[in-house]
Design an enzyme around this catalytic site. Structure first.
Site, mmCIF file in Angstrom:
data_model
loop_
_atom_site.group_PDB
_atom_site.id
_atom_site.type_symbol
_atom_site.label_atom_id
_atom_site.label_comp_id
_atom_site.label_asym_id
_atom_site.label_seq_id
_atom_site.Cartn_x
_atom_site.Cartn_y
_atom_site.Cartn_z
ATOM 1 N N THR A 158 8.004 87.425 117.428
ATOM 2 C CA THR A 158 9.421 87.052 117.368
ATOM 3 C C THR A 158 10.126 87.527 118.627
ATOM 4 O O THR A 158 9.841 88.604 119.143
ATOM 5 C CB THR A 158 10.115 87.598 116.100
ATOM 6 O OG1 THR A 158 11.487 87.187 116.107
ATOM 7 C CG2 THR A 158 10.055 89.103 115.992
ATOM 8 N N SER A 159 11.042 86.685 119.114
ATOM 9 C CA SER A 159 11.752 87.013 120.353
ATOM 10 C C SER A 159 12.879 88.016 120.090
ATOM 11 O O SER A 159 13.423 88.583 121.031
ATOM 12 C CB SER A 159 12.325 85.742 120.968
ATOM 13 O OG SER A 159 13.123 85.080 120.016
ATOM 14 N N CYS B 84 19.162 68.384 98.238
ATOM 15 C CA CYS B 84 20.341 67.566 98.512
ATOM 16 C C CYS B 84 21.368 68.346 99.337
ATOM 17 O O CYS B 84 21.649 69.511 99.054
ATOM 18 C CB CYS B 84 20.956 67.130 97.189
ATOM 19 S SG CYS B 84 22.505 66.236 97.397
ATOM 20 N N TYR C 253 12.805 66.639 111.726
ATOM 21 C CA TYR C 253 12.256 67.463 110.642
ATOM 22 C C TYR C 253 11.029 66.820 110.006
ATOM 23 O O TYR C 253 10.089 67.521 109.623
ATOM 24 C CB TYR C 253 13.343 67.790 109.605
ATOM 25 C CG TYR C 253 14.190 68.931 110.100
ATOM 26 C CD1 TYR C 253 13.713 70.231 110.046
ATOM 27 C CD2 TYR C 253 15.421 68.707 110.699
ATOM 28 C CE1 TYR C 253 14.443 71.289 110.552
ATOM 29 C CE2 TYR C 253 16.169 69.757 111.203
ATOM 30 C CZ TYR C 253 15.674 71.047 111.122
ATOM 31 O OH TYR C 253 16.389 72.090 111.640
ATOM 32 N N CYS D 163 24.666 68.456 96.519
ATOM 33 C CA CYS D 163 24.617 69.183 95.242
ATOM 34 C C CYS D 163 23.506 70.220 95.207
ATOM 35 O O CYS D 163 23.425 70.996 94.253
ATOM 36 C CB CYS D 163 24.483 68.211 94.063
ATOM 37 S SG CYS D 163 22.828 67.524 93.854
ATOM 38 N N ARG E 169 8.262 67.663 112.312
ATOM 39 C CA ARG E 169 7.843 69.071 112.228
ATOM 40 C C ARG E 169 7.094 69.342 110.916
ATOM 41 O O ARG E 169 6.106 70.081 110.900
ATOM 42 C CB ARG E 169 9.063 69.993 112.364
ATOM 43 C CG ARG E 169 9.658 69.944 113.765
ATOM 44 C CD ARG E 169 10.872 70.839 113.894
ATOM 45 N NE ARG E 169 10.533 72.237 113.669
ATOM 46 C CZ ARG E 169 11.402 73.158 113.232
ATOM 47 N NH1 ARG E 169 12.655 72.816 112.969
ATOM 48 N NH2 ARG E 169 11.023 74.404 113.069
ATOM 49 N N HIS F 28 14.349 82.187 106.687
ATOM 50 C CA HIS F 28 14.973 80.955 107.187
ATOM 51 C C HIS F 28 14.564 79.719 106.386
ATOM 52 O O HIS F 28 14.688 78.600 106.884
ATOM 53 C CB HIS F 28 14.676 80.789 108.681
ATOM 54 C CG HIS F 28 15.268 81.900 109.509
ATOM 55 N ND1 HIS F 28 14.780 82.270 110.735
ATOM 56 C CD2 HIS F 28 16.320 82.720 109.267
ATOM 57 C CE1 HIS F 28 15.509 83.283 111.211
ATOM 58 N NE2 HIS F 28 16.439 83.575 110.338
ATOM 59 N N ASN G 232 9.496 82.280 109.717
ATOM 60 C CA ASN G 232 8.890 80.956 109.880
ATOM 61 C C ASN G 232 9.200 80.056 108.695
ATOM 62 O O ASN G 232 9.294 80.502 107.558
ATOM 63 C CB ASN G 232 7.382 81.087 110.070
ATOM 64 C CG ASN G 232 7.060 81.728 111.406
ATOM 65 O OD1 ASN G 232 7.939 81.838 112.256
ATOM 66 N ND2 ASN G 232 5.830 82.148 111.581
ATOM 67 N N ALA H 102 -1.085 87.048 118.271
ATOM 68 C CA ALA H 102 -1.298 87.296 116.838
ATOM 69 C C ALA H 102 -2.760 87.064 116.457
ATOM 70 O O ALA H 102 -3.369 87.887 115.768
ATOM 71 C CB ALA H 102 -0.382 86.385 116.017
HETATM 72 N N1 LIG Z 1 6.366 78.057 112.822
HETATM 73 C C1 LIG Z 1 7.649 78.049 112.442
HETATM 74 O O1 LIG Z 1 7.944 78.131 111.255
HETATM 75 C C2 LIG Z 1 8.745 77.957 113.478
HETATM 76 C C3 LIG Z 1 8.526 77.314 114.713
HETATM 77 C C4 LIG Z 1 9.603 77.258 115.633
HETATM 78 C C5 LIG Z 1 10.821 77.856 115.320
HETATM 79 N N2 LIG Z 1 10.994 78.479 114.119
HETATM 80 C C6 LIG Z 1 12.303 79.126 113.856
HETATM 81 O O2 LIG Z 1 12.824 79.531 115.100
HETATM 82 C C7 LIG Z 1 13.612 80.685 115.050
HETATM 83 C C8 LIG Z 1 13.331 81.423 116.347
HETATM 84 O O3 LIG Z 1 13.004 82.763 116.299
HETATM 85 P P1 LIG Z 1 11.543 83.379 116.526
HETATM 86 O O4 LIG Z 1 11.776 84.730 117.083
HETATM 87 O O5 LIG Z 1 10.770 83.204 115.276
HETATM 88 O O6 LIG Z 1 10.836 82.454 117.596
HETATM 89 P P2 LIG Z 1 11.053 82.272 119.144
HETATM 90 O O7 LIG Z 1 10.571 80.900 119.448
HETATM 91 O O8 LIG Z 1 12.406 82.677 119.560
HETATM 92 O O9 LIG Z 1 10.074 83.334 119.828
HETATM 93 C C9 LIG Z 1 8.696 83.234 119.718
HETATM 94 C C10 LIG Z 1 8.092 84.548 120.177
HETATM 95 O O10 LIG Z 1 6.692 84.471 119.952
HETATM 96 C C11 LIG Z 1 6.013 85.001 121.059
HETATM 97 N N3 LIG Z 1 4.696 84.391 121.064
HETATM 98 C C12 LIG Z 1 4.308 83.207 121.625
HETATM 99 N N4 LIG Z 1 3.007 82.994 121.392
HETATM 100 C C13 LIG Z 1 2.575 84.046 120.628
HETATM 101 C C14 LIG Z 1 1.324 84.381 120.049
HETATM 102 N N5 LIG Z 1 0.255 83.576 120.185
HETATM 103 N N6 LIG Z 1 1.220 85.537 119.336
HETATM 104 C C15 LIG Z 1 2.294 86.346 119.181
HETATM 105 N N7 LIG Z 1 3.500 86.078 119.726
HETATM 106 C C16 LIG Z 1 3.640 84.936 120.430
HETATM 107 C C17 LIG Z 1 6.876 84.670 122.241
HETATM 108 O O11 LIG Z 1 6.615 85.563 123.314
HETATM 109 C C18 LIG Z 1 8.288 84.858 121.661
HETATM 110 O O12 LIG Z 1 8.700 86.191 121.804
HETATM 111 C C19 LIG Z 1 13.226 81.309 113.758
HETATM 112 O O13 LIG Z 1 14.370 81.352 113.008
HETATM 113 C C20 LIG Z 1 12.262 80.356 113.048
HETATM 114 O O14 LIG Z 1 12.781 80.046 111.776
HETATM 115 C C21 LIG Z 1 9.984 78.542 113.212
HETATM 116 ZN ZN LIG Z 2 22.730 65.624 95.150
#
Ligand SMILES: NC(=O)c1ccc[n+]([C@@H]2O[C@H](COP(=O)([O-])OP(=O)(O)OC[C@H]3O[C@@H](n4cnc5c(N)ncnc54)[C@H](O)[C@@H]3O)[C@@H](O)[C@H]2O)c1
Ligand SMILES: [Zn+2]
Length: 254
Positions: free
Chosen positions: A196-197, A130, A71, A133, A74, A122, A105, A239
Site C-alpha cells: 500500500t502506498s 442499487c 468497473y 435503495c 475490472r 473499500h 483491495n 508480496a
Molecule cells: N486489487 C485491487 O483490489 C485494487 C487495485 C487497484 C486499486 N485499488 C484501490 O486503490 C486504492 C489505492 O491504494 P493502495 O495503497 O491500495 O494502492 P496504490 O496503487 O496507491 O499503491 C500500490 C502500492 O503497492 C506497491 N507495490 C507494487 N507492486 C507490488 C508488489 N508486487 N508487492 C508489494 N507491493 C507492491 C507500490 O509500490 C505501491 O506502494 C485502494 O483504496 C484500493 O481499494 C484496489
Molecule cells: Zn433500488
C-alpha cells in the site's frame, strides 16, 4: 531499510513470537496476480483518465455510462486471475497465528487463497448494489472485451442504476469493517503493511495508530511509501517473493 533477498532476522523473530498478527494489504498485494495498482499507468480505453477521477460519486452522477464499463472490465479482470504466492502465504500464516486481515483491495484474491478477511475497507468489485435503495443486485454479465460506454443495469426493486459495491473517493467507509480494522490495529503483537502506498485515508491512519501504541510495524513493498519513515522495518521486496520466505522462516519448527 532492507533490500536483501531474505527477511530480516529481527522481523522473523518478532513474527515468530507474535500471537496476534494484523495484516493490512493494498493494491500491490494483487499486482503479481496481474491486477494493476491505481498508481500504475492506466491502460486501454481509460488511459486518459486517472483512477481518482473515475472512482468518484461525481463521475457516476455525471456519466454512469462511462464509469460502468470501467468497473465491468475490472471485475472481469479479477475473475480471470489467481491468488499469488503472497496471498497463499498469508493463508498459511493463519494456520499458525491469530491473523486479522484488513484489506483495501476490492478483489477477492485473499478469500480465494483461503484467508478469512476481517475487513474489506473499500468494499468489493464483485458485490453490486442499487445506487438509490442499496438493494443487492446480481452480478452482471462481464464482457470479454471492454467497451467505452455501457448503460448500467437497473435495480429490480426501484429502477435505480446498479453500481459496484466499492467505496469511491469522497465516500465514507462502512463503519463496521472500519471499527473492526481499528481494533485489530490497536491490539496486535505485530502489524504487516503490504503493498500500500499509504496515501488513501483513513486506511493509512491505521498502521500509524499501531506505531503510536508501540506495536512493531513492518512494511513489505518494493518502493518507498508515505509510511516508510514511520515503520520499524521496511523490506524492499514484493508480496509474492517476500511473504512466502517470511512466513516459512517464522513458522518453521526449531
Ligand atoms: N486489487 C485491487 O483490489 C485494487 C487495485 C487497484 C486499486 N485499488 C484501490 O486503490 C486504492 C489505492 O491504494 P493502495 O495503497 O491500495 O494502492 P496504490 O496503487 O496507491 O499503491 C500500490 C502500492 O503497492 C506497491 N507495490 C507494487 N507492486 C507490488 C508488489 N508486487 N508487492 C508489494 N507491493 C507492491 C507500490 O509500490 C505501491 O506502494 C485502494 O483504496 C484500493 O481499494 C484496489
Ligand atoms: Zn433500488
Amino acid at each position: 531499510m532492507r533490500t536483501e533477498p531474505t527477511p530480516d532476522p529481527a522481523v522473523v523473530d518478532l513474527l515468530r513470537a507474535a500471537t496476534k498478527v494484523t495484516v493490512m494489504t493494498g493494491a500491490g498485494m494483487s499486482a503479481e496476480s496481474g491486477v494493476p495498482t491505481f498508481r500504475d499507468a492506466q491502460t486501454g480505453l481509460w488511459e486518459e483518465f486517472d483512477a481518482a477521477s473515475l472512482a468518484t460519486p461525481e463521475a457516476w452522477e455525471d456519466d454512469p455510462e462511462m464509469v460502468w464499463p470501467w468497473y465491468l472490465w475490472r471485475a472481469r479482470m479479477v475473475r480471470g486471475v489467481e491468488p499469488n504466492a503472497g496471498h497463499l502465504a498469508l493463508a498459511e500464516l493463519a494456520r499458525h497465528k491469530d491473523v486479522r486481515l484488513v484489506t483495501q483491495n476490492v478483489d477477492d484474491l485473499h478469500e480465494r487463497a483461503g484467508s478469512d478477511v476481517l475487513a474489506h475497507l473499500h468494499g468489493s468489485l464483485l458485490a453490486f448494489r442499487c445506487t438509490d435503495c442499496g438493494a443487492p443486485a446480481p452480478e452482471p454479465e462481464l464482457p470479454e472485451e471492454p467497451t467505452s460506454r455501457a448503460m448500467p443495469p437497473v435495480c429490480a426493486e426501484c429502477g435505480g442504476y446498479v453500481r459496484p459495491g466499492v467505496v469511491w473517493f469522497g465516500e465514507s467507509l462502512a463503519l463496521e469493517p472500519f471499527e473492526a480494522a481499528e481494533r485489530a490495529h490497536e491490539d496486535a503483537d505485530i502489524v504487516l503493511v503490504i503493498g500500500t502506498s499509504g496515501v488513501v485515508f483513513p486506511a493509512a491512519a491505521l498502521p500509524i495508530t499501531s506505531r503510536g501504541l508501540g506495536i512493531p510495524v513492518v512494511e513489505i513493498n518494493p518502493d518507498e511509501t508515505e509510511l516508510s519513515d514511520l515503520v520499524q522495518h521496511a523490506w524492499r521486496t514484493t508480496a509474492a517473493a517476500g511473504l512466502p520466505l517470511l512466513v516459512e522462516a517464522a513458522t518453521r519448527p526449531v
